[in-house]
Design a protein around this motif. Structure first.
Motif, PDB file in Angstrom:
ATOM      1  N   GLY A   1       0.800  -1.216   0.000  1.00 27.08           N
ATOM      2  CA  GLY A   1       0.000   0.000   0.000  1.00 27.08           C
ATOM      3  C   GLY A   1       0.827   1.257   0.000  1.00 27.08           C
ATOM      4  N   LEU A   2       2.116   1.157   0.398  1.00 25.12           N
ATOM      5  CA  LEU A   2       3.003   2.315   0.392  1.00 25.12           C
ATOM      6  C   LEU A   2       3.927   2.245  -0.810  1.00 25.12           C
ATOM      7  CD1 LEU A   2       4.138   2.446   4.148  1.00 25.12           C
ATOM      8  CD2 LEU A   2       2.069   3.373   3.121  1.00 25.12           C
ATOM      9  N   SER A   3       4.438   3.396  -1.204  1.00 24.08           N
ATOM     10  CA  SER A   3       5.475   3.444  -2.236  1.00 24.08           C
ATOM     11  C   SER A   3       6.664   4.184  -1.660  1.00 24.08           C
ATOM     12  CB  SER A   3       4.963   4.158  -3.494  1.00 24.08           C
ATOM     13  OG  SER A   3       4.575   5.486  -3.198  1.00 24.08           O
TER      14      SER A   3
ATOM     15  N   ARG B   1      -7.225  17.414   1.311  1.00 26.23           N
ATOM     16  CA  ARG B   1      -7.540  16.355   2.248  1.00 26.23           C
ATOM     17  C   ARG B   1      -7.680  15.017   1.546  1.00 26.23           C
ATOM     18  NH1 ARG B   1     -11.606  18.983   6.731  1.00 26.23           N
ATOM     19  NH2 ARG B   1     -10.711  21.072   6.745  1.00 26.23           N
ATOM     20  N   ASN B   2      -7.982  15.038   0.288  1.00 18.00           N
ATOM     21  CA  ASN B   2      -8.140  13.790  -0.453  1.00 18.00           C
ATOM     22  C   ASN B   2      -6.867  13.380  -1.172  1.00 18.00           C
ATOM     23  OD1 ASN B   2     -10.853  13.655   0.309  1.00 18.00           O
ATOM     24  ND2 ASN B   2     -11.484  14.991  -1.394  1.00 18.00           N
ATOM     25  N   ALA B   3      -5.761  14.123  -0.938  1.00 14.63           N
ATOM     26  CA  ALA B   3      -4.504  13.816  -1.614  1.00 14.63           C
ATOM     27  C   ALA B   3      -3.679  12.849  -0.763  1.00 14.63           C
ATOM     28  CB  ALA B   3      -3.714  15.104  -1.863  1.00 14.63           C
ATOM     29  N   SER B   4      -2.690  12.211  -1.381  1.00 15.74           N
ATOM     30  CA  SER B   4      -1.800  11.308  -0.648  1.00 15.74           C
ATOM     31  C   SER B   4      -0.786  12.129   0.157  1.00 15.74           C
ATOM     32  CB  SER B   4      -1.076  10.388  -1.627  1.00 15.74           C
ATOM     33  OG  SER B   4      -0.295  11.171  -2.524  1.00 15.74           O
ATOM     34  N   LEU B   5      -0.143  11.455   1.162  1.00 16.14           N
ATOM     35  CA  LEU B   5       0.889  12.093   1.980  1.00 16.14           C
ATOM     36  C   LEU B   5       2.257  11.635   1.527  1.00 16.14           C
ATOM     37  CD1 LEU B   5      -0.322  12.049   5.697  1.00 16.14           C
ATOM     38  CD2 LEU B   5      -0.189  13.977   4.150  1.00 16.14           C
ATOM     39  N   GLN B   6       3.178  12.569   1.463  1.00 12.11           N
ATOM     40  CA  GLN B   6       4.559  12.245   1.127  1.00 12.11           C
ATOM     41  C   GLN B   6       5.469  12.698   2.264  1.00 12.11           C
ATOM     42  OE1 GLN B   6       5.428  14.074  -2.637  1.00 12.11           O
ATOM     43  NE2 GLN B   6       4.383  12.477  -3.807  1.00 12.11           N
ATOM     44  N   ALA B   7       6.569  11.982   2.455  1.00 11.74           N
ATOM     45  CA  ALA B   7       7.527  12.327   3.504  1.00 11.74           C
ATOM     46  C   ALA B   7       8.925  11.940   3.068  1.00 11.74           C
ATOM     47  CB  ALA B   7       7.175  11.630   4.818  1.00 11.74           C
TER      48      ALA B   7
ATOM     49  N   GLU C   1      12.231   8.377   0.370  1.00 12.91           N
ATOM     50  CA  GLU C   1      10.973   9.066   0.081  1.00 12.91           C
ATOM     51  C   GLU C   1       9.835   8.059   0.181  1.00 12.91           C
ATOM     52  OE1 GLU C   1      11.258  10.971  -3.700  1.00 12.91           O
ATOM     53  OE2 GLU C   1      12.046  12.827  -2.841  1.00 12.91           O
ATOM     54  N   VAL C   2       8.830   8.407   0.952  1.00 14.15           N
ATOM     55  CA  VAL C   2       7.709   7.511   1.200  1.00 14.15           C
ATOM     56  C   VAL C   2       6.420   8.243   0.844  1.00 14.15           C
ATOM     57  CG1 VAL C   2       6.562   6.032   2.884  1.00 14.15           C
ATOM     58  CG2 VAL C   2       9.007   6.470   3.091  1.00 14.15           C
ATOM     59  N   GLU C   3       5.491   7.530   0.210  1.00 13.27           N
ATOM     60  CA  GLU C   3       4.186   8.105  -0.136  1.00 13.27           C
ATOM     61  C   GLU C   3       3.094   7.168   0.367  1.00 13.27           C
ATOM     62  OE1 GLU C   3       1.644   9.795  -3.985  1.00 13.27           O
ATOM     63  OE2 GLU C   3       3.693   9.036  -4.236  1.00 13.27           O
ATOM     64  N   VAL C   4       2.086   7.771   1.013  1.00 13.85           N
ATOM     65  CA  VAL C   4       0.963   7.029   1.582  1.00 13.85           C
ATOM     66  C   VAL C   4      -0.298   7.450   0.842  1.00 13.85           C
ATOM     67  CG1 VAL C   4      -0.370   6.546   3.672  1.00 13.85           C
ATOM     68  CG2 VAL C   4       2.079   6.953   3.825  1.00 13.85           C
TER      69      VAL C   4
ATOM     70  N   VAL D   1       9.028   1.191   6.288  1.00 19.36           N
ATOM     71  CA  VAL D   1       9.959   1.162   5.171  1.00 19.36           C
ATOM     72  C   VAL D   1      11.254   0.542   5.684  1.00 19.36           C
ATOM     73  CG1 VAL D   1      10.694   3.516   5.673  1.00 19.36           C
ATOM     74  CG2 VAL D   1      11.162   2.539   3.423  1.00 19.36           C
ATOM     75  N   VAL D   2      11.825  -0.382   4.872  1.00 17.46           N
ATOM     76  CA  VAL D   2      12.990  -1.159   5.286  1.00 17.46           C
ATOM     77  C   VAL D   2      14.171  -0.781   4.405  1.00 17.46           C
ATOM     78  CG1 VAL D   2      13.958  -3.464   5.613  1.00 17.46           C
ATOM     79  CG2 VAL D   2      11.532  -3.047   6.081  1.00 17.46           C
ATOM     80  N   PHE D   3      15.320  -0.499   5.062  1.00 18.61           N
ATOM     81  CA  PHE D   3      16.543  -0.160   4.333  1.00 18.61           C
ATOM     82  C   PHE D   3      17.558  -1.283   4.511  1.00 18.61           C
ATOM     83  CE2 PHE D   3      20.887   1.539   4.587  1.00 18.61           C
ATOM     84  CZ  PHE D   3      21.032   2.003   3.286  1.00 18.61           C
ATOM     85  N   ASP D   4      18.142  -1.755   3.413  1.00 18.04           N
ATOM     86  CA  ASP D   4      19.230  -2.736   3.401  1.00 18.04           C
ATOM     87  C   ASP D   4      20.457  -2.064   2.809  1.00 18.04           C
ATOM     88  OD1 ASP D   4      18.041  -4.972   4.552  1.00 18.04           O
ATOM     89  OD2 ASP D   4      17.184  -5.634   2.659  1.00 18.04           O
TER      90      ASP D   4
END
Length: 703
Positions: free
Chosen positions: A36-38, A117-123, A141-144, A158-161
């Motif tokens: 569900g996340l990118s 309010r109907n837009a996705s969240l980015q961080a 960069e993560v988008e919900v 989110v997982v970092f290797d």
């Protein structure tokens, strides 16, 4: 024989258990996220520096928890290194502010407000990684999607290797967003070393590493290097200081087995050991085993030195970082504790080996620095007096500023901060108006000025000289009053200076009971009490007779405010019953030294006529007599069981001015210990040999 303290391979300290580790092939870093996340990993490392915390404009993504996992990054089958996988759990914080609906706002404005309010969240999530040999920072960069945006809701992770790190090192990881909406998360982990079998078998650098054990022998700590005769090893001891370059405290290149001895006074929490084979590109393993050792922490505070740097600076020198706070305090000329100036001045976190300054306008010899750890004062120095002169007889005025320009002024004294215009009987209150005039006329030195208030030092010398005449007059008046009181109370003082008198009456049932009475009388003399007992007055009894001796002792005891103690025993109870039933038949022949039998002719009238309370008390040994055996007539006064009611018995004996309960309990315990051998002797069956010695003074006159 040395006692094993830690049994360590390669280094000291705890090491996480290493289970089967996942392998990652290739040097490329990757990122993945929950369904569900990118997410996207930026290429290359960044320079990370957390910014100031800002208010969220609406719902934002923030990291809530860090989770790590150890993996192996392998370039070939046996060419692997340790790597730290980091998972950042994310959640939504904040919400859109709901504006008040007002007439005149069109539907077009409402639709514009609803669109974000109907837009996705980015961080942008940053991960900062630090170890002894590595420092990295990456950006994710993560988008919900909008469907998951709900305040307080966890949205996934989110997982970092992965971050490569050296064996046996301590790593620190921070995570925060850009912009920063909350305090950054941090996580510390100790990585395993070559002791894990899988680590040892997979990582080539572990194959030739030396082995190190440590043991304690008294005050010494032994580092035992267990290697072959031909192996060359480097070993270094150093202090691991935060934000300071590592400087070896002790370094040697060794060949073959060696034992290095350290004294326990050399241990400090940041003392670390580094060991490595003397080969090209060898792995160096560093462990700090004494971080939780109580001896090391005590040594650290003993080694710490607080230096004050004129005019307003200070510096704490120590081999390790300290969790402590420093504050200013005011040391009055007359001595006493140094009073912390919190508030108004706030405490400062201590950074060792760095010059710091308090925000003062002027220095003063009475200003000192206190360093505290866990609310316990550890260090205090007033060395500014070396450059500013000795302590001064100054009064510190504390000005406090509140809302709406409200100010208050008080003088700092040992009893607290005294308002200048108060009626308190303190030094500052007596000259409060004069100090206020000195402050307004500029005669006081301003030491600090801030938003919360100000500090002023006002000289007190002129007021001290003006008050000498009044002080001498007051002393003379006080001396005259004391002299008059001494004259008026001379008799009372003489009586009070002497210990209270106690006349002990008992029936001489047998030799063992007489020994028990002697032990009790000797113990009571140590309280102090002036004890009279016929056992110590046999010459007087023989010369004057028991009745005359009793009359003289009773009269003297009662005249001095003392008390007569009736010590009941089976024999004493029998004599009492004889007198109560038939006083004529009770006047038979008794021992010429039996004061108890002789005294009943005087004691019984006191009880029958109600004169006994306040003059008599009763007692009995609870292991020799039942409580109900004491005749009813004698229960008009307090009757105590010994030794179970010793504190109450001693309180009644000593009368007014009885010591504090804690001290009274100690005296009762002392008397109980003195009685126990004689009491055991009384309870011993007939025919059993006596092992104790007789207690109390020999026959003689102690009255």
């Amino acid at each position: 024989m040395p006692v094993p303290w830690f049994l360590l391979s390669l280094a000291l300290g705890r090491s996480p258990v290493v289970l089967s580790l996942e392998r990652i092939v290739g040097p490329q870093d990757t990122a993945r996220c929950s369904p569900g996340l990118s997410c996207h990993l930026w290429d290359g490392d960044l320079f990370c520096l957390p910014g100031s915390i800002v208010s969220a404009p609406g719902p934002v993504l923030v990291p809530t928890r860090l989770q790590t996992e150890l993996v192996l990054r392998c370039h070939q089958e046996t060419d692997c290194g340790l790597c730290v996988r980091v998972a950042v759990h994310l959640a939504v914080r904040g919400h859109w502010e709901e504006p008040k609906d007002e007439e005149g706002i069109g539907r077009a404005a409402d639709s514009e407000r609803e669109e974000p309010r109907n837009a996705s969240l980015q961080a942008q999530v940053l991960l900062s990684f630090h170890s002894y040999t590595t420092a990295r920072c990456v950006l994710l960069e993560v988008e919900v999607p909008a469907a998951l945006v709900q305040s307080g809701q966890s949205v996934g992770s989110v997982v970092f290797d992965c971050f490569e790190a050296a064996l046996g090192t301590e790593v620190q990881i921070w995570s925060y967003t850009q912009p920063t909406y909350q305090k950054e998360l941090n996580f510390t982990q100790q990585l395993p070393d070559c002791r894990g079998h899988e680590i040892r078998d997979i990582i080539q650098s572990c194959w030739a590493l030396p082995w190190l054990n440590v043991s304690a022998d008294g005050d010494d700590v032994h580092l035992v290097l267990d290697v072959s005769e031909e192996q060359h090893v480097g070993l270094s001891l150093y202090w691991d200081q935060v934000k300071s370059p590592t400087k070896p405290w002790w370094h040697r290149n060794l060949t073959g087995p060696h034992t290095i001895t350290l004294n326990h006074t050399d241990l400090v929490p940041c003392l670390c050991i580094q060991v490595w084979p003397l080969e090209p590109d060898s792995v160096r393993t560093s462990i700090c085993p004494f971080r939780k050792d109580p001896r090391a922490h005590r040594n650290l505070w003993r080694a710490a030195r607080l230096r004050l740097l004129p005019p307003r600076g200070w510096r704490l020198d120590a081999p390790c970082s300290l969790s402590a706070e420093a504050t200013l305090c005011w040391q009055a000329l007359g001595g006493g504790p140094c009073q912390p100036l919190v508030p108004p001045l706030s405490q400062e976190n201590v950074t060792v080996n760095k010059a710091l300054e308090f925000p003062l306008l002027k220095g003063h010899p009475n200003l000192c620095v206190q360093v505290s750890s866990w609310e316990k004062l550890q260090l205090q120095e007033c060395l500014w007096s070396d450059s500013l002169g000795p302590l001064k007889d100054d009064m510190l005025l504390v000005e406090t500023r509140g809302p709406q320009n409200n100010t208050s002024l008080c003088a700092l004294e040992p009893s607290g901060c005294t308002p200048l215009l108060s009626r308190a009987s303190t030094r500052a209150a007596r000259v409060g108006e004069h100090l206020l005039q000195d402050l307004q006329s500029g005669q006081c030195l301003q030491l600090w000025d801030g938003d919360l208030g100000a500090l002023w030092a006002c000289p007190m010398n002129k007021y001290t000289h003006q008050r000498w005449a009044l002080v001498w007059l007051a002393c003379l008046l006080l001396a005259a009053v004391l002299f008059l009181l001494l004259l008026l109370k001379k008799d009372h003082v003489k009586a009070a200076a002497k210990s209270r008198a106690a006349l002990l009456l008992y029936s001489a049932d047998d030799e063992g009971f007489e020994r028990l009475v002697g032990a009790l009388a000797s113990a009571l003399c140590q309280l102090p009490l002036r004890v009279a007992v016929d056992l110590w007055s046999r010459r007087e009894l023989s010369a004057h007779g028991p009745l005359a001796w009793f009359h003289a002792q009773r009269r003297q005891t009662l005249q001095e405010g003392g008390v007569v103690v009736l010590l009941f025993s089976p024999g004493a109870v029998a004599l009492c019953h004889e007198w109560l039933q038939d006083s004529a038949s009770a006047s038979g022949v008794h021992s010429p030294h039996d004061a108890f039998a002789a005294s009943l002719s005087c004691v019984l009238p006191d009880f029958l006529q109600g004169r006994a309370p306040g003059r008599y008390i009763g007692a009995y040994f609870d292991s020799l007599l039942r409580p109900d055996a004491v005749p009813t007539l004698f229960r008009a006064v307090p009757v105590f069981a010994l030794p179970s009611q010793l504190p109450d018995f001693l309180r009644a004996l000593q009368g007014p001015g009885v010591p504090r309960p804690g001290r009274l309990a100690d005296r009762a315990e002392q008397v109980s210990r003195a009685l126990q051998p004689a009491l055991d002797c009384c309870l011993r069956p007939p025919g059993t040999p006596e092992t104790g010695r007789e207690m109390g003074p020999e026959a003689g006159d102690r009255t």
